[in-house]
Write an enzyme that holds these catalytic residues in place. Structure first.
Site, PDB file in Angstrom:
ATOM      1  N   SER A 141       0.851  -1.198   0.000  1.00  9.67           N
ATOM      2  CA  SER A 141       0.000   0.000   0.000  1.00  9.67           C
ATOM      3  C   SER A 141       0.883   1.244   0.000  1.00  9.67           C
ATOM      4  O   SER A 141       1.940   1.266   0.648  1.00  9.67           O
ATOM      5  CB  SER A 141      -0.892   0.016   1.245  1.00  9.67           C
ATOM      6  OG  SER A 141      -1.558   1.267   1.320  1.00  9.67           O
ATOM      7  N   TYR A 154      -1.993  -1.875  10.079  1.00 13.02           N
ATOM      8  CA  TYR A 154      -2.103  -2.022   8.617  1.00 13.02           C
ATOM      9  C   TYR A 154      -0.773  -1.668   7.935  1.00 13.02           C
ATOM     10  O   TYR A 154      -0.277  -2.414   7.095  1.00 13.02           O
ATOM     11  CB  TYR A 154      -3.232  -1.119   8.115  1.00 13.02           C
ATOM     12  CG  TYR A 154      -3.491  -1.226   6.629  1.00 13.02           C
ATOM     13  CD1 TYR A 154      -4.202  -2.297   6.109  1.00 13.02           C
ATOM     14  CD2 TYR A 154      -3.017  -0.263   5.747  1.00 13.02           C
ATOM     15  CE1 TYR A 154      -4.442  -2.403   4.741  1.00 13.02           C
ATOM     16  CE2 TYR A 154      -3.261  -0.354   4.379  1.00 13.02           C
ATOM     17  CZ  TYR A 154      -3.976  -1.430   3.888  1.00 13.02           C
ATOM     18  OH  TYR A 154      -4.205  -1.532   2.543  1.00 13.02           O
TER      19      TYR A 154
HETATM   20  N1  LIG Z   1      -8.768  -0.156  -1.650  1.00  8.43           N
HETATM   21  C1  LIG Z   1      -7.720   0.548  -1.242  1.00  8.43           C
HETATM   22  O1  LIG Z   1      -7.814   1.769  -1.010  1.00  8.43           O
HETATM   23  C2  LIG Z   1      -6.378  -0.117  -1.086  1.00  8.43           C
HETATM   24  C3  LIG Z   1      -5.227   0.694  -1.012  1.00  8.43           C
HETATM   25  C4  LIG Z   1      -3.993   0.084  -0.843  1.00  8.43           C
HETATM   26  C5  LIG Z   1      -3.904  -1.291  -0.757  1.00  8.43           C
HETATM   27  N2  LIG Z   1      -5.024  -2.054  -0.825  1.00  8.43           N
HETATM   28  C6  LIG Z   1      -4.885  -3.507  -0.685  1.00  8.43           C
HETATM   29  O2  LIG Z   1      -5.489  -4.170  -1.776  1.00  8.43           O
HETATM   30  C7  LIG Z   1      -5.972  -5.441  -1.357  1.00  8.43           C
HETATM   31  C8  LIG Z   1      -7.409  -5.604  -1.773  1.00  8.43           C
HETATM   32  O3  LIG Z   1      -8.186  -4.609  -1.132  1.00  8.43           O
HETATM   33  P1  LIG Z   1      -9.654  -4.174  -1.625  1.00  8.43           P
HETATM   34  O4  LIG Z   1      -9.702  -2.727  -1.472  1.00  8.43           O
HETATM   35  O5  LIG Z   1      -9.971  -4.790  -2.931  1.00  8.43           O
HETATM   36  O6  LIG Z   1     -10.525  -4.806  -0.439  1.00  8.43           O
HETATM   37  P2  LIG Z   1     -11.956  -5.531  -0.437  1.00  8.43           P
HETATM   38  O7  LIG Z   1     -12.359  -5.595   0.986  1.00  8.43           O
HETATM   39  O8  LIG Z   1     -12.885  -4.907  -1.403  1.00  8.43           O
HETATM   40  O9  LIG Z   1     -11.577  -6.994  -0.936  1.00  8.43           O
HETATM   41  C9  LIG Z   1     -10.785  -7.833  -0.127  1.00  8.43           C
HETATM   42  C10 LIG Z   1     -11.150  -9.284  -0.375  1.00  8.43           C
HETATM   43  O10 LIG Z   1     -10.341 -10.075   0.518  1.00  8.43           O
HETATM   44  C11 LIG Z   1     -11.186 -11.055   1.109  1.00  8.43           C
HETATM   45  N3  LIG Z   1     -10.651 -11.490   2.402  1.00  8.43           N
HETATM   46  C12 LIG Z   1     -10.621 -10.790   3.567  1.00  8.43           C
HETATM   47  N4  LIG Z   1     -10.108 -11.551   4.543  1.00  8.43           N
HETATM   48  C13 LIG Z   1      -9.797 -12.750   3.981  1.00  8.43           C
HETATM   49  C14 LIG Z   1      -9.237 -13.944   4.479  1.00  8.43           C
HETATM   50  N5  LIG Z   1      -8.915 -14.077   5.767  1.00  8.43           N
HETATM   51  N6  LIG Z   1      -9.059 -14.979   3.637  1.00  8.43           N
HETATM   52  C15 LIG Z   1      -9.422 -14.862   2.329  1.00  8.43           C
HETATM   53  N7  LIG Z   1      -9.961 -13.763   1.803  1.00  8.43           N
HETATM   54  C16 LIG Z   1     -10.146 -12.709   2.617  1.00  8.43           C
HETATM   55  C17 LIG Z   1     -12.544 -10.376   1.254  1.00  8.43           C
HETATM   56  O11 LIG Z   1     -13.581 -11.336   1.402  1.00  8.43           O
HETATM   57  C18 LIG Z   1     -12.620  -9.594  -0.057  1.00  8.43           C
HETATM   58  O12 LIG Z   1     -13.178 -10.373  -1.087  1.00  8.43           O
HETATM   59  C19 LIG Z   1      -5.743  -5.506   0.166  1.00  8.43           C
HETATM   60  O13 LIG Z   1      -4.550  -6.209   0.428  1.00  8.43           O
HETATM   61  C20 LIG Z   1      -5.588  -4.050   0.545  1.00  8.43           C
HETATM   62  O14 LIG Z   1      -4.826  -3.875   1.706  1.00  8.43           O
HETATM   63  C21 LIG Z   1      -6.262  -1.502  -0.998  1.00  8.43           C
END
Ligand SMILES: NC(=O)c1ccc[n+]([C@@H]2O[C@H](COP(=O)([O-])OP(=O)(O)OC[C@H]3O[C@@H](n4cnc5c(N)ncnc54)[C@H](O)[C@@H]3O)[C@@H](O)[C@H]2O)c1
Length: 255
Positions: A141, A154
């Site tokens: 991130s 985080y």
């Molecule tokens: N959206 C943002 O702003 C952002 C920014 C930087 C990094 N990220 C990273 O991107 C990745 C995806 O994030 P997103 O925004 O798409 O989130 P999201 O919550 O929309 O999707 C995350 C997915 O991970 C699954 N998940 C959660 N816990 C789990 C577990 N224990 N086992 C298996 N699956 C699990 C959830 O069911 C969901 O389908 C994450 O690693 C997040 O930290 C997101």
């Protein structure tokens, strides 16, 4: 150049939603068969993979559980025989000031966001080594660089992902396996929208506006802004690129 994704087997964790869903769809469009590992049902992602004409498999899996990841590896072996591309995307957001973080919160964030990648890499790297080819992409991130308040566990987990990426890249380079990380900024996903605003943002819509003001490209980011980088890193064109973290964030350069 031949399409290096054609018929590769990709495992994408957390592909039921958000960024993981976009990643699974893009890898299928690139020619991969795609395994989704998630705790929640992933019907929309499965449909998107089908639409791309590729095979898919959903495995209900808590990626922080050693037993679930072992079962995932067994399912992938049974259905496809191998995993060529591993995308460690599953993650949770939890915004809490440090003095409110209980040890259970800390462990939960660290285990879902970081232990998970240790477990999946341990499960799938031996096969990649035997075949002399593999691609691992870990989700980091941009907040590791810019530091959002109230995000200690985080940010620690994402720093861990960057460390894992660099260390594993060194061990696996001689085996034809690359390991890289992608570090987005605030991206419009179901997870981010539920997470709640940061201190100083009235709500999530304002969070996007305020974030965009700090980006060289001043608009909110969506999962589709990340898929090109994933496609590049998982193909043959990136065969000499490893150990790197790609900050895909519209140029988050301003204070
Ligand atoms: N959206 C943002 O702003 C952002 C920014 C930087 C990094 N990220 C990273 O991107 C990745 C995806 O994030 P997103 O925004 O798409 O989130 P999201 O919550 O929309 O999707 C995350 C997915 O991970 C699954 N998940 C959660 N816990 C789990 C577990 N224990 N086992 C298996 N699956 C699990 C959830 O069911 C969901 O389908 C994450 O690693 C997040 O930290 C997101």
């Amino acid at each position: 150049m031949a399409n290096s994704h054609r018929d590769k087997i990709a495992v994408v964790t957390g592909a039921a939603s958000g960024i993981g869903q976009a990643f699974a769809r893009r890898l299928a469009e690139d020619g991969c068969h795609v395994v989704i590992a998630d705790v929640q049902a992933a019907d929309d992602t499965l449909k998107a993979i089908e639409r791309a004409g590729r095979r898919s498999l959903f495995v209900q899996c808590d990626v922080s559980s050693p037993d679930d990841v072992a079962a995932l590896a067994a399912e992938v072996e049974r259905a496809f025989g191998q995993c060529d591309i591993l995308v460690n995307n599953a993650g949770i957001f939890q915004m809490q000031p440090f003095d409110q973080v209980k040890f259970t919160d800390w462990r939960r964030v660290l285990s879902i966001n970081l232990d998970s990648a240790f477990l999946t890499c341990q499960a799938f790297v031996p096969g990649m080594k035997r075949r002399g080819w593999g691609r691992i992409v870990n989700m980091a991130s941009s907040t590791f660089g810019t530091v959002t308040l109230g995000y200690v566990h985080y940010i620690a987990s994402k720093g861990g992902m960057i460390g894992l990426t660099r260390a594993l890249a060194s061990e696996l380079g001689p085996h034809g396996i690359t390991v890289n990380a992608i570090a987005p900024t605030l991206t419009r996903t179901p997870g981010a929208m539920k997470r709640g605003p940061r201190p100083g943002d009235a709500d999530m819509e304002q969070a996007f506006v305020n974030n965009a003001r700090r980006q060289a490209i001043p608009r909110g980011m969506t999962p589709d802004d990340l898929t090109g980088t994933l496609s590049y890193l998982t193909g043959d064109d990136a065969a000499f690129v490893t150990g790197q973290t790609f900050y895909v964030n519209g140029g988050l350069v301003r204070a």
